[in-house]
Write a protein that holds these residues in place. Structure first.
Motif, PDB file in Angstrom:
ATOM      1  N   VAL A  27     -21.365  14.512 -19.296  1.00 39.61           N
ATOM      2  CA  VAL A  27     -20.965  15.889 -19.019  1.00 39.61           C
ATOM      3  C   VAL A  27     -21.976  16.812 -19.692  1.00 39.61           C
ATOM      4  O   VAL A  27     -22.400  16.573 -20.821  1.00 39.61           O
ATOM      5  CB  VAL A  27     -19.539  16.182 -19.535  1.00 39.61           C
ATOM      6  CG1 VAL A  27     -19.201  17.662 -19.435  1.00 39.61           C
ATOM      7  CG2 VAL A  27     -18.522  15.342 -18.781  1.00 39.61           C
ATOM      8  N   LYS A  28     -22.378  17.853 -18.992  1.00 37.08           N
ATOM      9  CA  LYS A  28     -23.306  18.834 -19.552  1.00 37.08           C
ATOM     10  C   LYS A  28     -22.650  20.204 -19.513  1.00 37.08           C
ATOM     11  O   LYS A  28     -21.952  20.542 -18.560  1.00 37.08           O
ATOM     12  CB  LYS A  28     -24.612  18.853 -18.758  1.00 37.08           C
ATOM     13  CG  LYS A  28     -25.377  17.557 -18.868  1.00 37.08           C
ATOM     14  CD  LYS A  28     -26.660  17.606 -18.081  1.00 37.08           C
ATOM     15  CE  LYS A  28     -27.397  16.296 -18.189  1.00 37.08           C
ATOM     16  NZ  LYS A  28     -28.666  16.348 -17.450  1.00 37.08           N
ATOM     17  N   LYS A  29     -22.901  20.974 -20.547  1.00 36.66           N
ATOM     18  CA  LYS A  29     -22.304  22.312 -20.666  1.00 36.66           C
ATOM     19  C   LYS A  29     -23.387  23.272 -21.117  1.00 36.66           C
ATOM     20  O   LYS A  29     -24.162  22.967 -22.018  1.00 36.66           O
ATOM     21  CB  LYS A  29     -21.169  22.262 -21.697  1.00 36.66           C
ATOM     22  CG  LYS A  29     -20.536  23.593 -21.983  1.00 36.66           C
ATOM     23  CD  LYS A  29     -19.450  23.430 -23.045  1.00 36.66           C
ATOM     24  CE  LYS A  29     -18.914  24.781 -23.454  1.00 36.66           C
ATOM     25  NZ  LYS A  29     -18.014  24.676 -24.594  1.00 36.66           N
ATOM     26  N   THR A  82     -20.820  20.747 -10.339  1.00 37.27           N
ATOM     27  CA  THR A  82     -21.159  21.750 -11.344  1.00 37.27           C
ATOM     28  C   THR A  82     -20.317  22.979 -11.058  1.00 37.27           C
ATOM     29  O   THR A  82     -20.345  23.512  -9.952  1.00 37.27           O
ATOM     30  CB  THR A  82     -22.658  22.091 -11.324  1.00 37.27           C
ATOM     31  OG1 THR A  82     -23.410  20.900 -11.593  1.00 37.27           O
ATOM     32  CG2 THR A  82     -22.996  23.122 -12.394  1.00 37.27           C
ATOM     33  N   PHE A  83     -19.548  23.414 -12.057  1.00 42.30           N
ATOM     34  CA  PHE A  83     -18.599  24.522 -11.931  1.00 42.30           C
ATOM     35  C   PHE A  83     -19.102  25.767 -12.654  1.00 42.30           C
ATOM     36  O   PHE A  83     -19.659  25.674 -13.751  1.00 42.30           O
ATOM     37  CB  PHE A  83     -17.244  24.153 -12.552  1.00 42.30           C
ATOM     38  CG  PHE A  83     -16.478  23.133 -11.776  1.00 42.30           C
ATOM     39  CD1 PHE A  83     -15.639  23.523 -10.736  1.00 42.30           C
ATOM     40  CD2 PHE A  83     -16.570  21.788 -12.084  1.00 42.30           C
ATOM     41  CE1 PHE A  83     -14.915  22.581 -10.023  1.00 42.30           C
ATOM     42  CE2 PHE A  83     -15.857  20.853 -11.376  1.00 42.30           C
ATOM     43  CZ  PHE A  83     -15.030  21.246 -10.345  1.00 42.30           C
ATOM     44  N   ILE A 122     -20.265  17.705 -14.133  1.00 43.98           N
ATOM     45  CA  ILE A 122     -19.417  16.519 -14.249  1.00 43.98           C
ATOM     46  C   ILE A 122     -20.052  15.385 -13.453  1.00 43.98           C
ATOM     47  O   ILE A 122     -20.199  15.487 -12.233  1.00 43.98           O
ATOM     48  CB  ILE A 122     -18.006  16.814 -13.709  1.00 43.98           C
ATOM     49  CG1 ILE A 122     -17.416  18.030 -14.416  1.00 43.98           C
ATOM     50  CG2 ILE A 122     -17.109  15.588 -13.854  1.00 43.98           C
ATOM     51  CD1 ILE A 122     -16.176  18.571 -13.748  1.00 43.98           C
ATOM     52  N   PRO A 123     -20.401  14.295 -14.119  1.00 45.51           N
ATOM     53  CA  PRO A 123     -21.004  13.174 -13.396  1.00 45.51           C
ATOM     54  C   PRO A 123     -19.964  12.392 -12.588  1.00 45.51           C
ATOM     55  O   PRO A 123     -18.758  12.568 -12.786  1.00 45.51           O
ATOM     56  CB  PRO A 123     -21.582  12.306 -14.523  1.00 45.51           C
ATOM     57  CG  PRO A 123     -20.738  12.600 -15.705  1.00 45.51           C
ATOM     58  CD  PRO A 123     -20.304  14.045 -15.558  1.00 45.51           C
ATOM     59  N   ILE A 126     -15.738  10.707 -13.320  1.00 45.86           N
ATOM     60  CA  ILE A 126     -14.904  11.471 -14.260  1.00 45.86           C
ATOM     61  C   ILE A 126     -13.778  12.142 -13.468  1.00 45.86           C
ATOM     62  O   ILE A 126     -14.032  12.897 -12.532  1.00 45.86           O
ATOM     63  CB  ILE A 126     -15.713  12.556 -14.990  1.00 45.86           C
ATOM     64  CG1 ILE A 126     -16.896  11.963 -15.738  1.00 45.86           C
ATOM     65  CG2 ILE A 126     -14.817  13.383 -15.909  1.00 45.86           C
ATOM     66  CD1 ILE A 126     -16.537  11.127 -16.920  1.00 45.86           C
ATOM     67  N   TRP A 127     -12.543  11.867 -13.843  1.00 43.03           N
ATOM     68  CA  TRP A 127     -11.401  12.552 -13.230  1.00 43.03           C
ATOM     69  C   TRP A 127     -11.389  13.979 -13.743  1.00 43.03           C
ATOM     70  O   TRP A 127     -11.626  14.224 -14.939  1.00 43.03           O
ATOM     71  CB  TRP A 127     -10.098  11.843 -13.590  1.00 43.03           C
ATOM     72  CG  TRP A 127      -9.943  10.543 -12.869  1.00 43.03           C
ATOM     73  CD1 TRP A 127     -10.293   9.308 -13.328  1.00 43.03           C
ATOM     74  CD2 TRP A 127      -9.417  10.359 -11.562  1.00 43.03           C
ATOM     75  NE1 TRP A 127     -10.025   8.367 -12.372  1.00 43.03           N
ATOM     76  CE2 TRP A 127      -9.482   8.988 -11.273  1.00 43.03           C
ATOM     77  CE3 TRP A 127      -8.903  11.233 -10.592  1.00 43.03           C
ATOM     78  CZ2 TRP A 127      -9.051   8.449 -10.079  1.00 43.03           C
ATOM     79  CZ3 TRP A 127      -8.468  10.704  -9.391  1.00 43.03           C
ATOM     80  CH2 TRP A 127      -8.537   9.324  -9.143  1.00 43.03           C
ATOM     81  N   HIS A 128     -11.122  14.936 -12.865  1.00 46.07           N
ATOM     82  CA  HIS A 128     -11.071  16.327 -13.289  1.00 46.07           C
ATOM     83  C   HIS A 128     -10.004  17.093 -12.526  1.00 46.07           C
ATOM     84  O   HIS A 128      -9.636  16.742 -11.415  1.00 46.07           O
ATOM     85  CB  HIS A 128     -12.437  17.016 -13.177  1.00 46.07           C
ATOM     86  CG  HIS A 128     -13.168  16.808 -11.895  1.00 46.07           C
ATOM     87  ND1 HIS A 128     -13.746  15.613 -11.537  1.00 46.07           N
ATOM     88  CD2 HIS A 128     -13.436  17.653 -10.885  1.00 46.07           C
ATOM     89  CE1 HIS A 128     -14.336  15.729 -10.366  1.00 46.07           C
ATOM     90  NE2 HIS A 128     -14.155  16.966  -9.935  1.00 46.07           N
TER      91      HIS A 128
END
Length: 170
Positions: A27-29, A82-83, A122-123, A126-128
């Protein structure tokens, strides 16, 4: 002296304002600054020199969530999401169930809004889930590394109240 059974808060940010939580692997932020102009506010949504998002954007959508609505749970085998929230306040929850991940079983919870512009990547695997925290509409932009395949969607879903993920939306 605090009352009996009182529990001290644990540290959530550093003295510089940076979060202390460990991100799920992959995960990147990136928080991005608002640029105050003479007639409003400008915010860069993505740049190729930032280490967030796919190398090439292949599909982009704008989503509006009704007040207090929940969109959960979903996961992709190949797609990178990407959000970026553009209106309102949205909670984004991630759950890592990847068998080979060092953060398997870990959950990340992000509170996203225009007040603190942030990109979250999110790669796959990953559940989101998302929850609109406002009573009015909130919206976000979601961009991907692959275009959506209508005939064979890369979408896996569970109900928002599943007991398979150790997080319950309120």
């Amino acid at each position: 002296m605090p009352l009996e059974d009182a529990i001290r808060d644990h540290q959530t940010i550093t003295s510089e304002g940076q979060p202390t939580e460990t991100l799920v692997v992959g995960v990147k932020k990136k928080e991005v600054p608002n640029i105050i102009t003479g007639n409003g506010i400008t915010t860069e949504l993505w740049r190729p020199d930032w280490d967030v998002g796919p190398d090439q954007i292949r599909h982009m959508i704008h989503v509006i969530l009704r007040g207090k609505s929940i969109s959960a749970w979903h996961m992709h085998d190949f797609q990178v999401d990407t959000f970026f929230v553009i209106n309102g306040s949205i909670k984004l929850v991630l759950f890592d169930d990847r068998a080979d991940s060092a953060t398997r079983g870990q959950t990340n919870v992000f509170h996203l809004s225009r007040m603190r512009p942030t990109l979250i990547t999110i790669p796959p695997g990953i559940w989101h889930g998302l929850q609109n925290l406002d009573h009015t509409e909130s919206s976000f932009i979601n961009y991907f590394n692959n275009p959506y395949i209508h005939a064979e969607p890369d979408e896996w879903r569970l109900p928002f109240d599943t007991d398979k993920i150790p997080y319950q939306f309120q």
